[in-house]
Enzyme design. Structure first.
Site, PDB file in Angstrom:
ATOM      1  CE  LYS A 140      -3.875  -1.932   2.666  1.00  0.00           C
ATOM      2  NZ  LYS A 140      -4.958  -1.649   1.712  1.00  0.00           N
TER       3      LYS A 140
ATOM      4  NE  ARG B 228     -10.977  -9.586  -2.564  1.00  0.00           N
ATOM      5  CZ  ARG B 228     -11.236  -8.622  -3.438  1.00  0.00           C
ATOM      6  NH1 ARG B 228     -11.519  -8.923  -4.696  1.00  0.00           N
ATOM      7  NH2 ARG B 228     -11.238  -7.355  -3.072  1.00  0.00           N
TER       8      ARG B 228
END
Length: 498
Positions: free
Chosen positions: A279, A353
């Site tokens: 990130k 996920r």
């Protein structure tokens, strides 16, 4: 904080402070009128002189009001009466509690709970008042060497109802509100802790401690257990971290033994760097909140236990860090999930996920009545819905409606998004059964589509709380959402509440 319920006239209350409302422009609420009559129009005179207009958020603290037994009377501005709805009511209660806490009095008697709110009964008003009061007084300063202590903090609040016949419902609502607020506070405490404190191990320890306090069954699976179960998707996220992953299971058995449980699955990434798909640095500190889904389901099951809901609830929390490193999963790697389906990992920052899919497969063993997963899953959901509502996806419209209704009742709202088969095509992979991302278009939808591939055997809903679980900036901190939504959902499932 101690809360109680009472029915009585405001001018007769022996209290450090009595709280009543004033509508705009300069219109006394009924409790305020009663004080005004006892005080020979003292309040009316002040309003006529321009001391207060009744604008929302304004206050006027009065001492030694004639004809009253209280030390002080606090007037709280309510805004225009025709516009006084749920948001305005909650704001008025928050303003009252904040001001009471600064007056130096140890107790307060609040008559705002007598105010009519369209389509909301006394139970809703009391429940919300308790939740808002606890939210207003919440502080997270345990890591500060010098705490900003209130000199004489508020210790007791009495909420008043108009009729004695309302006392029983109000008492029950007070206990419900207190339980929901306690669940919220637990979520906030866990989420606000930095990642060097709140590791997967710490999350497991706190869950075990809570289980002992409330009589829950608890189990923590270790890395070896996950390997035996074939949770290679979850473990692929944990590969780059020195912190061992944990798989936490909490069981509250308030219903009959044969009743199928509601399963709540919470994403527990205690810090998310993005892994190899690193990130950007700005605001990466906020990635300690990436375990907010886990914290919320732990908080919700605590609320259920405190309310003693006649319902079986299971909380499932896959907990890990997502870190870069020599052992970390790489973009392009293919892993096999617990379900046997293979996944091409195109972006290691789409890790939520990957841990949820194994948790959703594991949830099959409980033969659930339904499964709701909660996750700070996608930035795309923030772009779509902002920070106002939670994104809701479901493979069953009835379950979706239950959650939407619970959100409205809790004033912790959600908005249903599409989960159409058309979006599944974006998850195509040339090298595995599916890819873990589907590109920028409809990012929150394709993330939910990914999860839906692991939920074929039960009714399932997914709450994307990326925009609602915490706030940034000067007021940075966990919001405690969606604990109220989940708690009201469980209450409705148990046949309890409004």
């Amino acid at each position: 904080m101690e809360f109680s319920i009472k029915s009585g006239s405001p001018e007769k209350q022996r209290s450090a402070c009595v709280v009543v409302g004033v509508f705009e422009p300069r219109k006394l609420s009924i409790p305020a009128e009663l004080i005004d009559n006892a005080a020979r129009q003292h309040l009316s005179d002040l309003l006529r002189r321009g001391d207060m207009e009744g604008k929302a958020g304004s206050t006027l603290l009065l001492h030694n009001v004639p004809g009253t037994e209280a030390d002080r009377v606090l007037l709280v501005g309510l805004g225009k009466e025709k516009e006084f709805r749920e948001k305005e009511y909650r704001s008025a209660v928050a303003t009252a509690i904040k001001t009471l806490n600064e007056t130096g009095g140890f107790d307060g008697t609040v008559f705002l709970t007598e105010l009519p709110v369209k389509k909301r009964d006394v139970a809703w008003r009391v429940r919300q008042a308790v939740i808002v009061a606890q939210e207003t007084l919440y502080r997270f300063d345990r890591l500060k060497s010098k705490k900003d202590d209130v000199r004489r903090p508020l210790r007791k609040v009495t909420f008043c109802v108009e009729r004695r016949s309302e006392l029983a419902a109000a008492e029950t609502a007070l206990l419900q509100g207190d339980a929901i607020a306690a669940g919220q506070a637990l979520m906030k405490d866990l989420a606000n802790l930095p990642a060097n404190f709140c590791t997967p191990t710490y999350l497991a320890e706190q869950s075990m401690s809570m289980a002992g306090e409330f009589g829950l069954e608890a189990e923590v699976l270790e890395r070896e257990d996950m390997e035996k179960l074939g949770m290679h998707s979850l473990l692929s996220v944990a590969r780059g971290s020195h912190q061992p992953p944990k798989f936490i299971v909490l069981r509250y058995k308030g219903g009959k033994a044969e009743d199928k449980p509601v399963v709540l699955v919470g994403k527990g990434v205690t810090f998310d760097t993005g892994g190899i798909s690193l990130k950007p640095a700005p605001e990466m500190d906020e990635m300690k909140y990436d375990m907010s889904g886990a914290a919320s389901v732990i908080g919700a099951i605590k609320a259920a236990a405190m309310m003693k809901l006649p319902l079986n609830v299971v909380a499932v929390v896959p907990a890990t860090e997502n870190m870069p490193g020599g052992q970390a999963t790489r973009p392009g790697d293919v892993v096999t999930s617990m379900s046997g389906q293979t996944i091409e990992i195109l972006n290691t920052d789409a890790e939520g996920r990957l841990i949820l899919c194994d948790a959703l497969t594991y949830s099959e063993r409980f033969e659930p009545d339904c499964v709701v997963d909660v996750a700070t899953l996608t930035g795309a959901c923030v772009i779509a819905l902002g920070h106002v509502v939670t994104g809701l996806f479901a493979n069953d419209d009835g379950l979706a409606r239950e959650l939407l209704d619970a959100g409205q009742e809790a004033y912790d709202r959600a908005w249903q998004m599409p989960l159409w088969e058309d979006y599944q095509e974006q998850l195509h992979s040339n090298f595995a059964d599916m890819a873990n991302i589907g590109g920028r278009p409809g990012g929150s939808i394709t993330a939910a589509c990914f999860l839906s591939r692991f939920t074929k055997k039960y009714d399932w809903a997914h709450l994307d709380i990326a925009g609602t679980a915490w706030r940034g900036g000067k007021k940075k901190g966990s919001t405690g959402r969606p604990v109220p939504l989940l708690a009201h959902f469980l209450m409705a499932r148990a046949g309890i509440g409004d």
